[in-house]
Design a protein around this motif. Structure first.
Motif, PDB file in Angstrom:
ATOM      1  N   ILE A 119       9.524 -10.486  39.069  1.00  0.00           N
ATOM      2  CA  ILE A 119       9.236 -10.934  37.711  1.00  0.00           C
ATOM      3  C   ILE A 119      10.231 -10.326  36.732  1.00  0.00           C
ATOM      4  O   ILE A 119      10.598 -10.941  35.735  1.00  0.00           O
ATOM      5  CB  ILE A 119       7.775 -10.596  37.316  1.00  0.00           C
ATOM      6  CG1 ILE A 119       7.456 -11.125  35.911  1.00  0.00           C
ATOM      7  CG2 ILE A 119       7.513  -9.107  37.394  1.00  0.00           C
ATOM      8  CD1 ILE A 119       7.672 -12.605  35.734  1.00  0.00           C
ATOM      9  N   TRP A 120      10.712  -9.112  37.019  1.00  0.00           N
ATOM     10  CA  TRP A 120      11.744  -8.515  36.166  1.00  0.00           C
ATOM     11  C   TRP A 120      13.015  -9.360  36.244  1.00  0.00           C
ATOM     12  O   TRP A 120      13.609  -9.699  35.218  1.00  0.00           O
ATOM     13  CB  TRP A 120      12.041  -7.080  36.615  1.00  0.00           C
ATOM     14  CG  TRP A 120      12.933  -6.315  35.672  1.00  0.00           C
ATOM     15  CD1 TRP A 120      12.552  -5.409  34.732  1.00  0.00           C
ATOM     16  CD2 TRP A 120      14.367  -6.407  35.579  1.00  0.00           C
ATOM     17  NE1 TRP A 120      13.649  -4.934  34.048  1.00  0.00           N
ATOM     18  CE2 TRP A 120      14.778  -5.534  34.548  1.00  0.00           C
ATOM     19  CE3 TRP A 120      15.337  -7.146  36.246  1.00  0.00           C
ATOM     20  CZ2 TRP A 120      16.106  -5.370  34.174  1.00  0.00           C
ATOM     21  CZ3 TRP A 120      16.674  -7.002  35.876  1.00  0.00           C
ATOM     22  CH2 TRP A 120      17.047  -6.123  34.861  1.00  0.00           C
ATOM     23  N   THR A 123      12.533 -12.731  34.477  1.00  0.00           N
ATOM     24  CA  THR A 123      12.520 -12.581  33.017  1.00  0.00           C
ATOM     25  C   THR A 123      13.926 -12.317  32.493  1.00  0.00           C
ATOM     26  O   THR A 123      14.338 -12.866  31.464  1.00  0.00           O
ATOM     27  CB  THR A 123      11.580 -11.430  32.610  1.00  0.00           C
ATOM     28  OG1 THR A 123      10.267 -11.680  33.117  1.00  0.00           O
ATOM     29  CG2 THR A 123      11.511 -11.297  31.093  1.00  0.00           C
ATOM     30  N   LEU A 169       9.583  -2.910  33.913  1.00  0.00           N
ATOM     31  CA  LEU A 169       9.069  -4.198  33.463  1.00  0.00           C
ATOM     32  C   LEU A 169       8.717  -4.141  31.981  1.00  0.00           C
ATOM     33  O   LEU A 169       9.042  -5.057  31.213  1.00  0.00           O
ATOM     34  CB  LEU A 169       7.835  -4.576  34.288  1.00  0.00           C
ATOM     35  CG  LEU A 169       7.265  -5.979  34.069  1.00  0.00           C
ATOM     36  CD1 LEU A 169       8.309  -7.042  34.377  1.00  0.00           C
ATOM     37  CD2 LEU A 169       6.025  -6.183  34.932  1.00  0.00           C
ATOM     38  N   TYR A 173      10.341  -6.396  28.801  1.00  0.00           N
ATOM     39  CA  TYR A 173       9.486  -7.142  27.880  1.00  0.00           C
ATOM     40  C   TYR A 173       9.773  -6.725  26.435  1.00  0.00           C
ATOM     41  O   TYR A 173       9.880  -7.571  25.537  1.00  0.00           O
ATOM     42  CB  TYR A 173       8.013  -6.904  28.212  1.00  0.00           C
ATOM     43  CG  TYR A 173       7.509  -7.682  29.409  1.00  0.00           C
ATOM     44  CD1 TYR A 173       8.058  -8.910  29.757  1.00  0.00           C
ATOM     45  CD2 TYR A 173       6.465  -7.195  30.194  1.00  0.00           C
ATOM     46  CE1 TYR A 173       7.597  -9.626  30.849  1.00  0.00           C
ATOM     47  CE2 TYR A 173       5.995  -7.905  31.294  1.00  0.00           C
ATOM     48  CZ  TYR A 173       6.565  -9.110  31.620  1.00  0.00           C
ATOM     49  OH  TYR A 173       6.102  -9.821  32.697  1.00  0.00           O
ATOM     50  N   HIS A 250       4.599 -16.961  31.965  1.00  0.00           N
ATOM     51  CA  HIS A 250       5.364 -16.977  33.209  1.00  0.00           C
ATOM     52  C   HIS A 250       4.721 -16.060  34.243  1.00  0.00           C
ATOM     53  O   HIS A 250       4.791 -16.325  35.445  1.00  0.00           O
ATOM     54  CB  HIS A 250       6.804 -16.528  32.957  1.00  0.00           C
ATOM     55  CG  HIS A 250       7.670 -17.605  32.371  1.00  0.00           C
ATOM     56  ND1 HIS A 250       7.829 -18.838  32.964  1.00  0.00           N
ATOM     57  CD2 HIS A 250       8.429 -17.635  31.239  1.00  0.00           C
ATOM     58  CE1 HIS A 250       8.650 -19.580  32.239  1.00  0.00           C
ATOM     59  NE2 HIS A 250       9.019 -18.882  31.187  1.00  0.00           N
ATOM     60  N   HIS A 251       4.085 -14.991  33.764  1.00  0.00           N
ATOM     61  CA  HIS A 251       3.472 -14.035  34.694  1.00  0.00           C
ATOM     62  C   HIS A 251       2.367 -13.277  33.972  1.00  0.00           C
ATOM     63  O   HIS A 251       2.519 -12.907  32.803  1.00  0.00           O
ATOM     64  CB  HIS A 251       4.530 -13.053  35.214  1.00  0.00           C
ATOM     65  CG  HIS A 251       4.112 -12.318  36.443  1.00  0.00           C
ATOM     66  ND1 HIS A 251       3.453 -11.107  36.387  1.00  0.00           N
ATOM     67  CD2 HIS A 251       4.236 -12.619  37.765  1.00  0.00           C
ATOM     68  CE1 HIS A 251       3.206 -10.691  37.625  1.00  0.00           C
ATOM     69  NE2 HIS A 251       3.664 -11.582  38.473  1.00  0.00           N
ATOM     70  N   SER A 253       1.494 -10.321  34.129  1.00  0.00           N
ATOM     71  CA  SER A 253       1.852  -8.949  33.766  1.00  0.00           C
ATOM     72  C   SER A 253       2.233  -8.843  32.290  1.00  0.00           C
ATOM     73  O   SER A 253       2.103  -7.775  31.684  1.00  0.00           O
ATOM     74  CB  SER A 253       3.010  -8.445  34.635  1.00  0.00           C
ATOM     75  OG  SER A 253       4.165  -9.245  34.449  1.00  0.00           O
TER      76      SER A 253
END
Length: 413
Positions: A119-120, A123, A169, A173, A250-251, A253
């Motif tokens: 996910i990192w 993104t 992460l 963000y 998207h996720h 988290s």
């Protein structure tokens, strides 16, 4: 001869209801009794309790478990490297960058920063891609891996502390959110952050996704401000070109990050969950108060059946944002922890629009949601609920609000 079928289920943990998760897993468990069909199921999920228990009920010979953080780091890093190479190649072509961009060294640095989290990497790629002409500059921002942000001064400083995957992460963000903010002067920037918090706070706490066109009718903010805010959040949100399609994260988290004050330590970005639910409840009630009325679908025929009315008429008279407000406003009140009292917003709404609300729910075939809401709201009242006289309405005969469950005669369903 048996038929072989493959199922791929991604993010089972994002299922709204734990009971649905149990049903899905139990159905797959029963599939072994099928004689002419063989199933192969690939499923991903975070290890939530209902999922762990459901999988444990399956015989060991019928499933194999792979825990991502137990897979060798070099294997995960190699997969992330391939992912980055492919996506950055597409960005290089779209943005007409140099043929050697970004280079093996920068990709290795990105892999290291990802710290095993896809996910990192995803993104980061979306953030770089949104830079378009300045995609290379966006990459440089991400590669500044020796800073932490001091939000009181908006400056950076170095740190020697080890950075965990979660912190990495959180860092990306914060980076994406920080650089999505327009270069306004301080007073205007503060207003922009307010719109940003209300917009993303609404999106991450909605019980059912809404489109951009529906969302702008829900918050107490300007339509233009919300659209402009959404335009800067493509790296974090799935924002379809068709503004009538629902917005999604998207996720999950990202939601966890924004709601955790320990992780999201910028007061301009942190979303106070209870306050955000209260804002959503207020906005839902405001929208219903301005939208609901007697005979909202204009049938002018007491006793007409829902099945005898075209769904297009219901959708026209009760657009998605109004339907959402009718179904979920009480749940937002519940999540906000607000104590109800006489003459508050909820009381005023129910006095003016109780029957309008129940009629709307009956058109949506969601009357049960109204019963659940009343069952919840009654014990939260600070004073004894008032008995309502029997009221005759074109589509609803409501006997008593204080009876649990509420007994209704709904001639439309």
């Amino acid at each position: 001869m048996s038929i072989l079928l493959y199922f791929v289920i991604d993010a089972l943990d994002e299922c709204d209801d734990d009971r649905n998760i149990q049903v899905i897993l139990s159905l797959f468990a029963e599939a072994r009794s099928l004689e002419r069909v063989q199933l192969r199921i690939f499923m991903t999920s975070r290890p939530e309790i209902p999922i762990r228990y459901g999988v444990q009920e399956l015989p060991d010979v019928e499933h194999q478990d792979f825990i991502l953080h137990n897979i060798a780091q070099e294997i995960v890093d190699d997969d992330i490297s391939k992912f980055l190479e492919q996506h950055l190649k597409i960005i290089r072509r779209e943005c007409q960058l140099a043929v050697d961009w970004p280079g093996a060294h920068d990709i290795r640095r990105l892999v290291q920063s990802a710290n095993g989290l896809f996910i990192w990497a995803a993104t980061a790629c979306r953030f770089i891609r949104r830079g378009k002409l300045f995609a290379a500059d966006q990459l440089s921002i991400i590669l500044k891996d020796d800073y932490v942000t001091d939000y009181s001064t908006d400056e950076t400083s170095t740190t020697d502390s080890a950075i965990t995957p979660e912190k990495q992460l959180d860092k990306i963000y914060i980076t994406v959110l920080k650089y999505s903010a327009p270069k306004y002067r301080k007073s205007v920037r503060k207003k922009w952050y307010k719109v940003l918090k209300e917009t993303i706070g609404s999106i991450i706490l909605l019980f059912s996704p809404l489109s951009a066109n529906s969302l702008v009718k829900l918050p107490h903010a300007t339509k233009q401000g919300i659209y402009q805010t959404l335009d800067s959040l493509h790296a974090l949100l799935d924002i379809p070109e068709d503004q009538n399609r629902p917005l999604r994260l998207h996720h999950p988290s990202f939601r966890d990050f924004l709601l955790d004050q320990r992780r999201c330590n910028d007061p301009n970005l942190w979303v106070d969950e209870k306050r955000a639910h209260q804002t959503l409840a207020d906005n839902c009630i405001r929208l219903m108060s301005n939208s609901l009325k007697q005979d909202i679908c204009r049938v002018d025929a007491p006793g007409v059946l829902v099945t005898g009315t075209e769904s297009s008429r219901v959708e026209e008279c009760l657009p998605p944002e109004v339907q959402y407000a009718c179904i979920y406003w009480s749940q937002h009140v519940k999540k906000s922890g607000t104590k109800l009292c006489d003459n508050d917003q909820v009381h005023q709404f129910l006095k003016a629009h109780l029957l309008h609300w129940l009629e709307a729910l009956s058109w949506m075939r969601k009357v049960s949601e109204g019963i659940y809401a009343i069952n919840y709201l009654e014990p939260k009242c600070s004073s004894k609920p008032t008995m309502l006289r029997i009221e005759n309405y074109p589509t609803i005969l409501l006997f008593r609000l204080a009876i649990v469950p509420v007994y209704t005669h709904l001639s439309m369903i």
